[in-house]
Design a protein around this motif. Sequence first.
Motif, PDB file in Angstrom:
ATOM      1  N   LEU A 111       4.095  -1.952   2.809  1.00  0.00           N
ATOM      2  CA  LEU A 111       5.392  -1.859   3.473  1.00  0.00           C
ATOM      3  C   LEU A 111       5.720  -0.397   3.713  1.00  0.00           C
ATOM      4  CD1 LEU A 111       8.062  -3.415   4.318  1.00  0.00           C
ATOM      5  CD2 LEU A 111       8.915  -2.801   2.050  1.00  0.00           C
ATOM      6  N   ASP A 112       6.087  -0.062   4.938  1.00  0.00           N
ATOM      7  CA  ASP A 112       6.502   1.305   5.262  1.00  0.00           C
ATOM      8  C   ASP A 112       8.023   1.378   5.135  1.00  0.00           C
ATOM      9  OD1 ASP A 112       6.794   3.852   6.183  1.00  0.00           O
ATOM     10  OD2 ASP A 112       6.561   3.329   8.306  1.00  0.00           O
ATOM     11  N   ALA A 113       8.488   2.010   4.081  1.00  0.00           N
ATOM     12  CA  ALA A 113       9.930   2.062   3.827  1.00  0.00           C
ATOM     13  C   ALA A 113      10.668   2.917   4.852  1.00  0.00           C
ATOM     14  CB  ALA A 113      10.185   2.602   2.420  1.00  0.00           C
ATOM     15  N   ALA A 114       9.941   3.740   5.605  1.00  0.00           N
ATOM     16  CA  ALA A 114      10.605   4.560   6.618  1.00  0.00           C
ATOM     17  C   ALA A 114      11.207   3.694   7.729  1.00  0.00           C
ATOM     18  CB  ALA A 114       9.624   5.562   7.206  1.00  0.00           C
ATOM     19  N   SER A 115      10.538   2.577   8.041  1.00  0.00           N
ATOM     20  CA  SER A 115      11.022   1.694   9.107  1.00  0.00           C
ATOM     21  C   SER A 115      11.495   0.338   8.598  1.00  0.00           C
ATOM     22  CB  SER A 115       9.911   1.495  10.152  1.00  0.00           C
ATOM     23  OG  SER A 115       8.723   1.042   9.539  1.00  0.00           O
ATOM     24  N   ASN A 116      11.340   0.092   7.293  1.00  0.00           N
ATOM     25  CA  ASN A 116      11.799  -1.164   6.686  1.00  0.00           C
ATOM     26  C   ASN A 116      12.641  -0.837   5.458  1.00  0.00           C
ATOM     27  OD1 ASN A 116       9.991  -3.323   8.204  1.00  0.00           O
ATOM     28  ND2 ASN A 116       8.658  -1.626   7.635  1.00  0.00           N
ATOM     29  N   ASN A 117      13.792  -0.235   5.702  1.00  0.00           N
ATOM     30  CA  ASN A 117      14.570   0.323   4.587  1.00  0.00           C
ATOM     31  C   ASN A 117      15.896  -0.370   4.337  1.00  0.00           C
ATOM     32  OD1 ASN A 117      15.936   1.173   6.841  1.00  0.00           O
ATOM     33  ND2 ASN A 117      15.457   3.349   6.577  1.00  0.00           N
ATOM     34  N   SER A 118      16.104  -1.523   4.928  1.00  0.00           N
ATOM     35  CA  SER A 118      17.384  -2.210   4.772  1.00  0.00           C
ATOM     36  C   SER A 118      17.337  -3.217   3.622  1.00  0.00           C
ATOM     37  CB  SER A 118      17.758  -2.923   6.068  1.00  0.00           C
ATOM     38  OG  SER A 118      16.863  -3.994   6.316  1.00  0.00           O
ATOM     39  N   VAL A 119      18.506  -3.753   3.279  1.00  0.00           N
ATOM     40  CA  VAL A 119      18.599  -4.771   2.236  1.00  0.00           C
ATOM     41  C   VAL A 119      17.843  -6.027   2.651  1.00  0.00           C
ATOM     42  CG1 VAL A 119      20.175  -6.270   0.955  1.00  0.00           C
ATOM     43  CG2 VAL A 119      20.796  -3.885   1.376  1.00  0.00           C
ATOM     44  N   ASP A 120      17.918  -6.382   3.931  1.00  0.00           N
ATOM     45  CA  ASP A 120      17.226  -7.588   4.422  1.00  0.00           C
ATOM     46  C   ASP A 120      15.722  -7.460   4.266  1.00  0.00           C
ATOM     47  OD1 ASP A 120      19.591  -8.819   5.100  1.00  0.00           O
ATOM     48  OD2 ASP A 120      19.568  -8.105   7.181  1.00  0.00           O
ATOM     49  N   ASP A 121      15.190  -6.262   4.501  1.00  0.00           N
ATOM     50  CA  ASP A 121      13.742  -6.047   4.333  1.00  0.00           C
ATOM     51  C   ASP A 121      13.336  -6.237   2.874  1.00  0.00           C
ATOM     52  OD1 ASP A 121      13.212  -5.362   7.056  1.00  0.00           O
ATOM     53  OD2 ASP A 121      14.047  -3.372   6.689  1.00  0.00           O
ATOM     54  N   ILE A 122      14.147  -5.754   1.951  1.00  0.00           N
ATOM     55  CA  ILE A 122      13.851  -5.906   0.526  1.00  0.00           C
ATOM     56  C   ILE A 122      13.988  -7.369   0.097  1.00  0.00           C
ATOM     57  CG2 ILE A 122      14.640  -5.301  -1.800  1.00  0.00           C
ATOM     58  CD1 ILE A 122      12.987  -3.133  -0.421  1.00  0.00           C
ATOM     59  N   ARG A 123      14.970  -8.062   0.645  1.00  0.00           N
ATOM     60  CA  ARG A 123      15.124  -9.481   0.316  1.00  0.00           C
ATOM     61  C   ARG A 123      13.907 -10.278   0.771  1.00  0.00           C
ATOM     62  NH1 ARG A 123      21.477  -9.906   2.104  1.00  0.00           N
ATOM     63  NH2 ARG A 123      22.374  -9.205   0.105  1.00  0.00           N
ATOM     64  N   THR A 124      13.394  -9.942   1.945  1.00  0.00           N
ATOM     65  CA  THR A 124      12.166 -10.603   2.434  1.00  0.00           C
ATOM     66  C   THR A 124      11.009 -10.328   1.482  1.00  0.00           C
ATOM     67  OG1 THR A 124      12.919 -10.348   4.726  1.00  0.00           O
ATOM     68  CG2 THR A 124      10.576 -10.775   4.377  1.00  0.00           C
ATOM     69  N   LEU A 125      10.925  -9.072   1.010  1.00  0.00           N
ATOM     70  CA  LEU A 125       9.873  -8.704   0.061  1.00  0.00           C
ATOM     71  C   LEU A 125      10.022  -9.481  -1.249  1.00  0.00           C
ATOM     72  CD1 LEU A 125       7.521  -6.790  -0.771  1.00  0.00           C
ATOM     73  CD2 LEU A 125       9.258  -5.174  -1.553  1.00  0.00           C
ATOM     74  N   ILE A 126      11.251  -9.609  -1.735  1.00  0.00           N
ATOM     75  CA  ILE A 126      11.504 -10.322  -2.994  1.00  0.00           C
ATOM     76  C   ILE A 126      11.089 -11.793  -2.879  1.00  0.00           C
ATOM     77  CG2 ILE A 126      13.330 -11.130  -4.552  1.00  0.00           C
ATOM     78  CD1 ILE A 126      14.780  -8.445  -3.934  1.00  0.00           C
ATOM     79  N   ASP A 127      11.379 -12.399  -1.731  1.00  0.00           N
ATOM     80  CA  ASP A 127      10.971 -13.797  -1.504  1.00  0.00           C
ATOM     81  C   ASP A 127       9.446 -13.916  -1.499  1.00  0.00           C
ATOM     82  OD1 ASP A 127      13.589 -14.622  -1.337  1.00  0.00           O
ATOM     83  OD2 ASP A 127      13.685 -14.456   0.850  1.00  0.00           O
ATOM     84  N   GLN A 128       8.779 -12.892  -0.938  1.00  0.00           N
ATOM     85  CA  GLN A 128       7.316 -12.903  -0.852  1.00  0.00           C
ATOM     86  C   GLN A 128       6.670 -12.717  -2.224  1.00  0.00           C
ATOM     87  OE1 GLN A 128       5.845  -9.828   1.743  1.00  0.00           O
ATOM     88  NE2 GLN A 128       3.932 -10.898   2.183  1.00  0.00           N
ATOM     89  N   VAL A 129       7.334 -11.977  -3.105  1.00  0.00           N
ATOM     90  CA  VAL A 129       6.789 -11.685  -4.436  1.00  0.00           C
ATOM     91  C   VAL A 129       6.586 -12.961  -5.258  1.00  0.00           C
ATOM     92  CG1 VAL A 129       7.372 -10.614  -6.665  1.00  0.00           C
ATOM     93  CG2 VAL A 129       7.633  -9.308  -4.559  1.00  0.00           C
ATOM     94  N   ARG A 130       7.392 -13.971  -5.013  1.00  0.00           N
ATOM     95  CA  ARG A 130       7.300 -15.207  -5.791  1.00  0.00           C
ATOM     96  C   ARG A 130       5.996 -15.974  -5.535  1.00  0.00           C
ATOM     97  NH1 ARG A 130      12.799 -16.080  -3.652  1.00  0.00           N
ATOM     98  NH2 ARG A 130      14.298 -15.283  -5.189  1.00  0.00           N
ATOM     99  N   ILE A 131       5.347 -15.706  -4.396  1.00  0.00           N
ATOM    100  CA  ILE A 131       4.127 -16.443  -4.030  1.00  0.00           C
ATOM    101  C   ILE A 131       2.933 -15.894  -4.806  1.00  0.00           C
ATOM    102  CG2 ILE A 131       2.589 -17.106  -2.135  1.00  0.00           C
ATOM    103  CD1 ILE A 131       4.976 -16.585  -0.237  1.00  0.00           C
ATOM    104  N   PRO A 132       2.211 -16.710  -5.580  1.00  0.00           N
ATOM    105  CA  PRO A 132       1.059 -16.222  -6.361  1.00  0.00           C
ATOM    106  C   PRO A 132      -0.120 -15.893  -5.450  1.00  0.00           C
ATOM    107  CG  PRO A 132       1.254 -18.603  -6.563  1.00  0.00           C
ATOM    108  CD  PRO A 132       2.471 -18.152  -5.807  1.00  0.00           C
TER     109      PRO A 132
END
Length: 387
Positions: A111-132
């Motif tokens: 993930l490039d935080a320079a262009s994906n730096n919003s709360v929504d981007d992090i929420r998407t990442l958090i949802d993805q983290v749950r997948i094994p």
Amino acid sequence: MKFEKENRPFIGLIIYMENFIVSARKYRPSTFSTVVGQESITVTLKNAIKNNHLAHAYLFCGPRGVGKTSCARIFAKTINCSNISSDFEACNECESCKAFNENRSYNIHELDAASNNSVDDIRTLIDQVRIPPQIGSYSIYIIDEVHMLSASAFNAFLKTLEEPPAHAIFVLATTEKHKILPTILSRCQIFDFNRIKVEDAVKHLKNIAEKESVSIDEEALNVIGQKADGAMRDALSIFDQIVSFSGKEITFENVIQNLNVLDYDYYFRIVDAALEGKVTDVLVMLNEIFEKGFDGHHFIGGLSAHIRDVLVGKDEATIQLLEVSESVKQKYVDQSKKCPVDFLYEALMILNQCDVGYKSSQNPRLLIELSLIQLSQIIESKKKELV
């Protein structure tokens, strides 16, 4: 009047060109052993894999082009390798390694935080983290330029970073560690990457030149290493630029011409002339430098650095601080024997005053000339004091 279309056969020329891959990508490290200048970090990461002491979050920080993202990718590939070698390197043969090498791995997410730096981007990442993970034991999330995340995005990320699922590992990379919240820093193992030493950059560039069948002087490689200012990626980009300019036979003159670098021989000659009080020779050499298009402020900075290096060359304990080739190092040692310490101290003070006053000066060239005249009179002034 009507014009009839001529039915002439079209004769086309098709040129097939091989896609050029820049050296920074072509020779990007793929194993811990190929990472340049970061031995302490690679050894620590390999020991963590060896002892199965993997943290859930790492922070790689340091200047640009020193291998932060490359190390993160190598680490991610190695911990998921199903056939790790005896020296704890990835095998590059198992399905997980092949998937990574072919850019089709679903276990490693960047993930490039320079262009994906919003709360929504992090929420998407958090949802993805749950997948094994599908293959291997871990899902690795590499977040580059993490300091670019907004304050609200950092806060949304805190809980997941502190207590992620057992299969998730975060590797954060940044060039500006001071911009990261202390609450984030406290949840990570922090690795500070070093600037690449000139000698390490020269050694690496020499190996690449051999692989590319490029003949290049060691002094030329040294100039590239110094120009890169501690960034291996920059050194490789400069190397590609020089090869495009000069072809397969590269000399020191080619490099300084292409990079617009002042030949250090001028500095040696100016100091020699100043030691002998030859004001005319010094001013003539300065005029040559200006005629070649070099900036006066750049020249003063370069001469100051040269005087510093001559001072360093006076003591065997400090000679190792010279980041130059052995042949040039000997030149510094030889010139340092001619220069009294008082001359070097006073020269540095004069040049520093010139550097400070350069931008505010109404006549910068005259300021430089006066400074060089003062340099040329140091020895004579010392003699008069003794009398």
